[in-house]
Design an enzyme around this catalytic site. Structure first.
Site, PDB file in Angstrom:
ATOM      1  N   SER A   1     -13.600  35.178 185.251  1.00 18.90           N
ATOM      2  CA  SER A   1     -13.394  34.943 183.920  1.00 18.90           C
ATOM      3  C   SER A   1     -14.687  35.051 182.964  1.00 18.90           C
ATOM      4  O   SER A   1     -14.629  35.469 181.782  1.00 18.90           O
ATOM      5  CB  SER A   1     -12.786  33.670 183.643  1.00 18.90           C
ATOM      6  OG  SER A   1     -13.467  32.413 184.173  1.00 18.90           O
TER       7      SER A   1
ATOM      8  N   HIS B   1     -17.470  30.304 180.941  1.00 16.00           N
ATOM      9  CA  HIS B   1     -16.662  31.067 180.067  1.00 16.00           C
ATOM     10  C   HIS B   1     -17.671  31.351 178.776  1.00 16.00           C
ATOM     11  O   HIS B   1     -17.988  32.540 178.350  1.00 16.00           O
ATOM     12  CB  HIS B   1     -15.469  30.416 179.518  1.00 16.00           C
ATOM     13  CG  HIS B   1     -14.359  30.337 180.323  1.00 16.00           C
ATOM     14  ND1 HIS B   1     -13.302  29.608 180.125  1.00 16.00           N
ATOM     15  CD2 HIS B   1     -14.422  30.671 181.580  1.00 16.00           C
ATOM     16  CE1 HIS B   1     -12.563  29.882 181.128  1.00 16.00           C
ATOM     17  NE2 HIS B   1     -13.122  30.394 182.221  1.00 16.00           N
TER      18      HIS B   1
END
Length: 337
Positions: free
Chosen positions: A119, A174
């Protein structure tokens, strides 16, 4: 030019990255359940404290379940071709790796548990896209640019909301991935236009990778209370690292040793572990350290079984000992997340 007249474009690198992630997941699933740490998961204590920097990269290709893999691969399938068109195939690799490494470093510095997944690298692609739109907004259609930036802002806001409301979402990875993608994209745009795309990608991505690796050598995990651990616990953790390295070295060179020599090597390492565990038991530690003590006992039992199997030259028993050792480690990692 009509759509039919436009040259076709095959997002080859995107497909290769997806295939690589899926392959690693399948290999992990067939070698044993929940062995993400052994495969290369990211954890501040190992990655930074013990300088296992390879985990910054390997963790980008490991996923904790089918849903985790599927969501990330869907996002990569959607965002990868866009970046591959804008920055070229080499540029996509540079942004994916650079964003992923910055995300992994941020996660390791945060230091609150084991982290896996692509991610951070995938959000790096969207970070680079945002950087491209911001830099070229005067040359692009204002309405299309505004809509694209609004979509990116909504995605970032949703990501933050999920990170705050859903357990086990690695928000640090992230945010780091987005910033890493912005950095690689910005540096790519700063390279001379006369350079070929692979050279521009190598310089931009290489600069970010160099900064990440340099930082990883000096920073420590903020979320790790290692400095506040009792001395006996810190000493045990140091012995753990030493013994595991020794066991891996023995396992990597079985052909060069007789069964008796292997068993002697295992016995020496087990004795080192047992002495450190005995100090844990005798230190009068409170209940907070009960999980560590149980882990130390379970893994010692597994190591003793491996040593006995090596002396008997019993391959099946040795594999059972290895499985018990890995199970003890996995149980402990899950219990302290």
């Amino acid at each position: 030019m009509t759509a039919a007249d436009r040259p076709s474009f095959d997002p080859i690198v995107t497909m290769v990255l997806i295939a690589l992630n899926v392959t690693v997941f399948v290999v992990g699933a067939t070698t044993g359940e929940a062995r993400v740490f052994e495969l290369g998961a990211n954890a501040g204590s190992q990655t930074l404290t013990h300088h296992e920097l390879w985990r910054l990269g390997s963790s980008m290709f490991i996923h904790a379940g089918v849903l985790h893999l599927g969501m990330n691969m869907l996002a990569l399938y959607q965002g990868g071709p866009m970046i591959e068109r804008l920055y070229g195939r080499a540029g996509l690799v540079a942004i994916f790796v650079g964003g992923g490494l910055v995300g992994s470093l941020a996660s390791a510095v945060r230091g609150t548990g084991v982290s896996v997944g692509a991610s951070g690298a995938i959000l790096g692609l969207f970070g680079a896209y945002g950087s491209f739109l911001a830099r070229h907004r005067k040359q692009l259609d204002p309405v299309a640019t505004s809509n694209a930036l609004r979509g990116l802002a909504m995605m970032a806001g949703l990501n933050v909301l999920l990170g705050l409301s859903v357990p086990n979402i690695d928000q640090a990875a992230h945010v780091g991935g987005i910033l890493g993608g912005v950095a690689v994209g910005w540096l790519f745009e700063r390279t001379p236009r006369s350079w070929r795309v692979p050279r521009r990608a190598l310089v931009a991505g290489g600069a970010v990778v160099a900064v990440v690796l340099g930082a990883a050598l000096v920073v420590k995990p903020l979320g790790s209370p290692l400095d506040r651990y009792p001395v006996v616990v810190k000493e045990f953790l140091a012995v753990e690292h030493e013994v595991v390295d020794g066991l891996n070295a023995l396992r990597g060179s079985p052909a060069a040793r007789t069964p008796a020599e292997l068993a002697d090597g295992y016995d020496r390492l087990v004795a080192r572990w047992a002495a450190a565990r005995a100090e844990l038991e005798q230190a009068g530690l409170d209940e907070r350290w009960s999980k560590l003590r149980r882990y130390a006992k379970a893994r010692e039992d597994a190591f003793r079984a491996m040593a006995a199997a090596a002396r008997a030259d019993d391959g099946e028993a040795f594999q059972r000992g290895q499985a018990a050792s890995q199970a003890a480690l996995d149980d402990y990692n899950r219990s302290v997340r």
